[in-house]
Design an enzyme around this catalytic site. Sequence first.
Site, short mmCIF file in Angstrom:
data_model
loop_
_atom_site.label_atom_id
_atom_site.label_comp_id
_atom_site.label_asym_id
_atom_site.label_seq_id
_atom_site.Cartn_x
_atom_site.Cartn_y
_atom_site.Cartn_z
N ASN A 7 0.88 -1.17 0.00
CA ASN A 7 0.00 0.00 0.00
C ASN A 7 0.92 1.22 0.00
OD1 ASN A 7 -1.80 2.03 0.45
ND2 ASN A 7 -2.72 1.13 2.28
N ARG A 93 -2.59 -2.08 -3.50
CA ARG A 93 -3.82 -1.35 -3.26
C ARG A 93 -3.83 -0.13 -4.19
NH1 ARG A 93 -5.39 3.04 1.16
NH2 ARG A 93 -7.58 3.15 0.63
N HIS A 182 -13.44 1.80 0.10
CA HIS A 182 -13.39 0.71 1.10
C HIS A 182 -13.89 -0.60 0.51
CE1 HIS A 182 -13.91 3.87 4.55
NE2 HIS A 182 -12.61 3.57 4.42
N HIS A 210 -18.49 -0.09 7.66
CA HIS A 210 -17.06 0.07 7.96
C HIS A 210 -16.89 1.39 8.70
CE1 HIS A 210 -12.65 -0.19 6.76
NE2 HIS A 210 -12.76 1.07 7.13
N LEU A 211 -16.63 1.30 10.01
CA LEU A 211 -16.50 2.51 10.82
C LEU A 211 -15.07 2.61 11.36
CD1 LEU A 211 -19.82 2.27 12.91
CD2 LEU A 211 -19.45 3.48 10.75
N GLY A 212 -14.22 3.31 10.63
CA GLY A 212 -12.86 3.57 11.10
C GLY A 212 -12.66 5.06 11.11
N ARG A 243 -13.90 14.15 8.46
CA ARG A 243 -14.65 14.49 7.24
C ARG A 243 -16.13 14.63 7.56
NH1 ARG A 243 -12.62 9.50 3.90
NH2 ARG A 243 -10.64 9.42 4.99
N ASP A 284 -10.94 10.85 17.81
CA ASP A 284 -10.78 9.45 18.21
C ASP A 284 -12.00 9.07 19.05
OD1 ASP A 284 -10.06 7.04 19.66
OD2 ASP A 284 -8.04 7.39 18.89
N MET A 285 -12.70 8.03 18.60
CA MET A 285 -13.95 7.63 19.26
C MET A 285 -13.73 7.27 20.73
SD MET A 285 -17.12 7.57 18.94
CE MET A 285 -17.66 7.69 17.25
N ILE A 333 -13.71 1.46 14.83
CA ILE A 333 -14.85 1.79 15.70
C ILE A 333 -15.88 0.65 15.67
CG2 ILE A 333 -16.74 3.42 16.10
CD1 ILE A 333 -14.98 5.58 14.70
N GLY A 334 -16.18 0.17 14.48
CA GLY A 334 -17.19 -0.89 14.33
C GLY A 334 -16.84 -2.15 15.09
N ASN A 336 -14.71 -2.26 17.76
CA ASN A 336 -14.34 -2.04 19.17
C ASN A 336 -15.33 -1.29 20.04
OD1 ASN A 336 -11.61 -3.23 19.22
ND2 ASN A 336 -11.20 -1.68 17.66
N GLU A 386 -8.05 -5.86 5.06
CA GLU A 386 -7.98 -5.42 3.67
C GLU A 386 -6.76 -6.00 2.96
OE1 GLU A 386 -9.50 -1.10 3.34
OE2 GLU A 386 -9.23 -1.44 5.46
#
Length: 402
Positions: A7, A93, A182, A210-212, A243, A284-285, A333-334, A336, A386
């Site tokens: 990548n 990638r 993604h 996909h929650l990052g 974003r 950061d969540m 996030i998704g 954790n 990925e």
Amino acid sequence: MKILVVNSGSSSIKFKFFSMPEEKLLAGGSIERIGKEDARFRASVTSPPGEVTDVVAKIGDHREGLSKVIDWLLAKETELIDDIEEIEAVGHRVVHGAELFQAPTLIDSKVLRGLADCTALAPLHNPANILGIEVATGLLPKAPQVAIFDTAFHQSIPDFAYRYAVPESFYTDYKVRRYGFHGTSHSYVAKQAASYLDRPIDELNLITIHLGNGASMAAIKNGQSVDTTMGLTPLEGLIMGTRCGDLDPAIPFYMMEEAGFDTDQIDNLLNKSSGLKGVCGFNDMRDIETRASQGEAAPKLALNMFCYRVKKYIGAYAAALGRLDAVVFTAGIGENSATVRELCCENLGIFGLEIDAQKNIDVQAKICPIQKDTSTVKVFVIPTNEELEIAIQTLDLLNTKD
Ligand code: AMP
């Protein structure tokens, strides 16, 4: 077969080295700050756990960086390979394949020209991806080089979902449409869900979430992406770390008029200072959850906005799919955040979707079903991978070429 997954970013290279088809991760690492005096090369052997390298020293360019990676793979201490030809393929990638590349693609000079044609759509990413391909081709001339596109999985989206309601020339002359990103992650977790359910993917209707730091969702009908939240660029859709996601398109003009921002400032503000960070100052969540639980208003609002947007799209995609078999949460996030998953799924009983509070809390780093026994829709937490998906798609392509 040993496959190197690369990548390549503008000043970084991330890599993973797999033994396929066993899907065994042998080693991985990264180079950051390429071109700087204090570039950092980190790498470790993962299977069996072994040699760890962490060196800060000047790395002039991507060629020097990738040479370092290859030398490290060849080094006696790593015990990974004895000969460069043991790197039998390289999977790259590539962020944007536009409408030109709808599937994994074996790279040759014509493909490289095609990739260059997609550059206007991803000016920050595609040139770095192309550079990585050129450097890897030079250093590993005998290994087939394969491009795996973030956009390819979403090329099955129908026109009524990918077109924007703007003059047709935007699309015909400027390629303005929804592409989505993604794709490797959505595709990987969808296949994982299918194999867990022991059902063919082409019979399944899924919503993958996909929650990052970047976040997107996909509506997957009979195994194919039929809608996704990101658009022409990764700015559209869900609220992300920095974003904004969906926005009234008049807001930028209004702020240009009222606050005197120019286009670069607006671009910067919407991409780097909006989203969770814009609402509460943190992106950061983990910080947001801690502060929200201590009663701070802005982090609480950011958390609620983030989850409400996801929930809204679950409803929209359930409608788009007609029948929903499973919802999958993935990425930082998704995977954790039990709190985020709970808020995203609150009051979705009308779609037959109910999560079990305890199962949601007990999630571990593997495929975990978290729905209630009475829920007609399955809900999974599935760790994304990925790089492995790139290695899988690279191998699949090479097998079909044989
Ligand atoms: P990714 O882009 O997939 O690596 O996700 C990175 C993001 O995941 C971080 O910015 C955090 O917001 C989030 N994250 C990671 N670990 C946790 C956690 N334990 N709880 C909540 N959020 C987390």
